[in-house]
Design an enzyme around this catalytic site. Structure first.
Site, PDB file in Angstrom:
ATOM      1  N   GLY A  83       2.464  34.705 -73.656  1.00  0.00           N
ATOM      2  CA  GLY A  83       1.643  35.164 -72.084  1.00  0.00           C
ATOM      3  C   GLY A  83       0.639  36.130 -72.480  1.00  0.00           C
ATOM      4  N   ASN A  84       0.569  37.659 -71.898  1.00  0.00           N
ATOM      5  CA  ASN A  84      -0.146  38.719 -72.370  1.00  0.00           C
ATOM      6  C   ASN A  84       0.482  39.401 -72.856  1.00  0.00           C
ATOM      7  OD1 ASN A  84      -0.820  41.625 -70.892  1.00  0.00           O
ATOM      8  ND2 ASN A  84      -2.085  40.868 -70.948  1.00  0.00           N
TER       9      ASN A  84
ATOM     10  N   LYS B 247       8.976  51.219 -55.977  1.00  0.00           N
ATOM     11  CA  LYS B 247       9.453  50.059 -56.591  1.00  0.00           C
ATOM     12  C   LYS B 247       8.943  49.456 -54.544  1.00  0.00           C
ATOM     13  CE  LYS B 247       9.598  46.680 -59.825  1.00  0.00           C
ATOM     14  NZ  LYS B 247       8.855  47.512 -60.673  1.00  0.00           N
TER      15      LYS B 247
ATOM     16  N   GLY C   4       8.710  33.923 -76.010  1.00  0.00           N
ATOM     17  CA  GLY C   4       7.072  34.008 -75.401  1.00  0.00           C
ATOM     18  C   GLY C   4       5.202  33.537 -76.531  1.00  0.00           C
TER      19      GLY C   4
END
Ligand code: NAD
Length: 428
Positions: free
Chosen positions: A219-220, A105, A217
């Protein structure tokens, strides 16, 4: 080493599963902390002529299974401990998905909204220059994450290719289709969630065509989870929810006979906010943001953000809910998780449930390496195979060890990494 709370929690979770696996000390010593960490200072010439120095991190937790993989974040409150925790989680996610990649990360301490386009490009290129020896398709492959996007990945690829003296698209994923990206990436995470739900229903003997779901949610991830819950499983999605930026609160959009994702997408903006007025005009009930969790459905799918199922609201979950599919990262707090565990809830843990995204990123780098691109059908067929195999290996572990699904997922992934380290001679 000083540790913040999130990192300490990740280590405690690791210790808990290491105990269940009876993992030896050598493997524990390797896996409790990252293998490599970089802290760089990135000078950027700002538009007003001043010089600003940004702190950047890259953490490579473990690469026993293959090159490190994990996003690059631009966040004002970024810390090395957050990046460490997320890198460790990437090791477990790649391992549970059974893709030959390790965990990494990256982060830069910056609020991306404070940057002009030019400053942003110089920051991405500066990050690559500062860390060039650490990256590469066989070393470490970043991707977009919080605060970064496909354009940033293209600048990343370009700068890396210039320094390498070779076109090297496989050094970063999340690129747009036509710029080295893979078809199918947009729907991969939501579709992967529903593949896991489908496999869970098979194992639990549930007829998917008679099931209902409530999703947090829109979203995507939530959009494609809703589409495929209906298309692939033949079930009904009773509601979705979203955050309304103008009203500064969340809302749930409910239709007893099932929502129509295509219609709702047509009245949703780029940030995943559904129009209250248009939804109400089309016969949707517009309810409070927490209504999604109180529904009498078979499947709950939190697909918005972290820490949404808490000690305060876990009691609202209907006794009829059979599966909790954690599409978002970290949607359940430790306290709520303890309640669900006690209740015997069938949980598909986040790092398994949403691994469709990283699996498709892996497909992107495979296609980059061979310089040959698959059709969308081929990508999604391979995704289905990887996700259903991943789910079933965790399910089998949970049956064998009589373990909670979250523990079983950790057991599968930690065991694979430990075995790979042993094969490579890193540990006895
Ligand atoms: P997104 O930004 O596209 O959508 C987020 C949605 O959540 C929006 O509809 C927003 O309105 C809604 N939301 C925000 N706060 C809310 C609240 N308090 N109540 C109800 N709704 C709220 O994000 P995404 O890409 O769909 O990601 C969703 C989650 O899945 C995140 O936890 C993310 O880390 C995780 N995830 C995403 C991917 C991916 O490929 N996109 C991969 C793995 C994990």
């Amino acid at each position: 080493m000083s540790v913040s709370n999130a990192y300490e929690i990740a280590r405690q979770e690791f210790d808990h599963v290491a105990d269940m696996l009876d993992l030896d000390e050598e493997a524990r010593a390797f896996l409790r902390d990252p293998k490599k960490e970089y802290h760089v200072r990135i000078p950027v010439r700002m538009d007003d002529g001043s010089l600003k120095i940004f702190d950047g991190f890259r953490v490579q937790h473990n690469d026993a299974l293959g090159p490190n993989k994990g996003g690059l974040r631009f966040a004002a409150n970024e810390t090395i401990d957050t990046v460490r925790m997320l890198a460790m989680k990437m090791t477990w996610k790649c391992s549970v998905a059974n893709i030959p990649l390790g965990g990494g990360k990256g982060g830069v301490v910056v609020d991306p909204r404070d940057l002009s386009v030019g400053e942003r490009e110089r920051l991405v290129r500066g990050y690559v220059r500062a860390l060039f020896p650490a990256f590469g398709p066989r070393k470490d492959v970043p991707a977009p994450d919080m605060g970064t996007n496909a354009q940033d990945m293209c600048w990343f690829m370009d700068e890396y290719s210039i320094l390498a003296g070779n076109y090297t698209p496989g050094t970063v994923t999340g690129k747009p289709v036509g710029g080295g990206g893979s078809l199918g990436r947009t729907e991969a995470t939501g579709l992967g969630v529903i593949i896991c739900v489908r496999e869970a229903m098979k194992q639990l003997g549930i007829d998917s065509t008679k099931t209902t779901a409530a999703i947090q949610g829109f979203g995507n991830v939530a959009q494609y989870a809703a589409i495929h819950f209906i298309k692939m499983l033949g079930g009904k999605v009773k509601c979705v929810s979203c955050w309304n930026r103008e009203e500064k609160k969340s809302f749930t959009f409910l239709k007893e006979d099932g929502i129509d994702p295509a219609f709702l997408m047509s009245i949703t903006d780029a940030y995943g906010t559904v129009s209250n007025e248009k939804a109400a005009a089309a016969g949707y009930q517009v309810l409070d943001g927490d209504a999604w969790i109180k529904q009498d459905v078979d499947v709950l799918i939190p697909a918005a953000l972290e820490k949404q199922i808490t000690a305060e609201n876990v009691g609202f979950i209907s006794p009829n809910v059979k599966i909790l599919a954690e599409a978002a990262n970290g949607p359940t707090t430790l306290e709520a998780d303890a309640v669900l565990r006690e209740r015997g809830m069938f949980v598909i843990p986040d790092f398994l449930c949403n691994a469709g995204g990283v699996t498709c990123s892996y497909f992107e780098s495979v296609q980059n390496d061979q310089n040959y691109y698959w059709s969308v059908e081929e990508v999604l067929e391979k995704l289905d195979y990887k996700m259903s195999t991943a789910f079933n290996s965790v399910y089998e572990m949970s049956v064998e060890k009589k373990a909670y699904m979250r523990d079983a997922a950790y057991m599968v992934s930690i065991k694979r990494v430990a075995d790979a380290m042993r094969y490579r001679g890193w540990i006895k």
